[in-house]
Design a protein around this motif. Structure first.
Motif, short mmCIF file in Angstrom:
data_model
loop_
_atom_site.label_atom_id
_atom_site.label_comp_id
_atom_site.label_asym_id
_atom_site.label_seq_id
_atom_site.Cartn_x
_atom_site.Cartn_y
_atom_site.Cartn_z
N LYS A 34 32.05 -12.81 -9.26
CA LYS A 34 31.00 -11.94 -9.79
C LYS A 34 29.81 -11.90 -8.85
O LYS A 34 29.18 -10.86 -8.68
N ARG A 35 29.50 -13.01 -8.20
CA ARG A 35 28.36 -13.09 -7.29
C ARG A 35 28.50 -12.07 -6.15
O ARG A 35 27.51 -11.49 -5.69
N THR A 36 29.71 -11.81 -5.71
CA THR A 36 29.95 -10.82 -4.65
C THR A 36 29.51 -9.44 -5.10
O THR A 36 28.84 -8.71 -4.36
N ILE A 37 29.85 -9.08 -6.32
CA ILE A 37 29.46 -7.76 -6.86
C ILE A 37 27.94 -7.69 -7.01
O ILE A 37 27.32 -6.69 -6.65
N ILE A 38 27.35 -8.74 -7.50
CA ILE A 38 25.89 -8.80 -7.64
C ILE A 38 25.22 -8.60 -6.28
O ILE A 38 24.29 -7.80 -6.14
N ASP A 39 25.71 -9.31 -5.26
CA ASP A 39 25.14 -9.20 -3.91
C ASP A 39 25.30 -7.79 -3.35
O ASP A 39 24.39 -7.25 -2.72
N ILE A 40 26.45 -7.18 -3.57
CA ILE A 40 26.68 -5.81 -3.08
C ILE A 40 25.69 -4.85 -3.74
O ILE A 40 25.07 -4.03 -3.07
N GLU A 41 25.54 -4.98 -5.04
CA GLU A 41 24.65 -4.08 -5.76
C GLU A 41 23.19 -4.31 -5.39
O GLU A 41 22.37 -3.40 -5.51
N LYS A 42 22.86 -5.50 -4.94
CA LYS A 42 21.49 -5.81 -4.51
C LYS A 42 21.31 -5.68 -3.00
O LYS A 42 20.26 -6.02 -2.47
N ASN A 43 22.37 -5.23 -2.32
CA ASN A 43 22.33 -5.02 -0.87
C ASN A 43 22.05 -6.31 -0.11
O ASN A 43 21.30 -6.33 0.86
N ILE A 44 22.68 -7.38 -0.55
CA ILE A 44 22.51 -8.69 0.08
C ILE A 44 23.80 -9.05 0.81
O ILE A 44 24.89 -8.85 0.30
N GLY A 45 23.67 -9.62 1.98
CA GLY A 45 24.82 -10.14 2.70
C GLY A 45 25.51 -9.09 3.56
O GLY A 45 25.05 -7.97 3.72
N ASN A 46 26.63 -9.50 4.10
CA ASN A 46 27.41 -8.66 5.00
C ASN A 46 28.80 -8.47 4.38
O ASN A 46 29.62 -9.37 4.40
N LEU A 47 29.03 -7.30 3.85
CA LEU A 47 30.26 -6.99 3.13
C LEU A 47 31.45 -6.92 4.08
O LEU A 47 31.39 -6.26 5.11
N LYS A 48 32.52 -7.60 3.73
CA LYS A 48 33.75 -7.53 4.52
C LYS A 48 34.43 -6.19 4.29
O LYS A 48 34.41 -5.64 3.19
N PHE A 49 35.06 -5.69 5.34
CA PHE A 49 35.75 -4.40 5.28
C PHE A 49 36.82 -4.42 4.19
O PHE A 49 36.99 -3.43 3.46
#
Length: 112
Positions: A34-49
């Motif tokens: 779930k933390r990955t989705i939260i980070d994506i929605e908050k534009n945090i981190g470097n999303l893997k392809f």
């Protein structure tokens, strides 16, 4: 690049909500926490392809919305057309392409 990341986060959040998915449910569907989705929605981190691909497929995100957020032209009709062609056979796609090219040429000739 921040505009692209921001657009991705916004697109994921908006589409997820429109499909009545919680962050947890979306995470489960694509096999992340779930933390990955939260980070994506908050534009945090470097999303893997790999995760981007799974998100685009699961949410049926229009790629123009993800990669070209600055495009002001509404590309919704192109997106609808692409969805319509998903289930077509190779033969059907060839016929559709031929018709589209001919129709486009005819329409452009009339507007000149």
């Amino acid at each position: 690049m921040n505009q692209v990341l921001s657009a991705l986060g916004d697109a994921v959040r908006t589409t997820r909500k429109s499909k009545n998915l919680s962050q947890e449910a979306l995470a489960e569907k694509i096999g992340v926490c779930k933390r990955t989705i939260i980070d994506i929605e908050k534009n945090i981190g470097n999303l893997k392809f790999e995760i981007l691909c799974m998100l685009v497929r699961e949410l049926d995100l229009p790629l123009y919305q993800v990669f070209y957020p600055e495009v002001s032209e509404n590309l919704e009709m192109q997106n609808v057309l692409m969805k319509e062609m998903k289930g077509c056979s190779e033969y059907e796609l060839k016929v559709i392409l031929s018709v589209v090219k001919s129709l486009r040429s005819t329409l452009r000739d009339r507007t000149v």
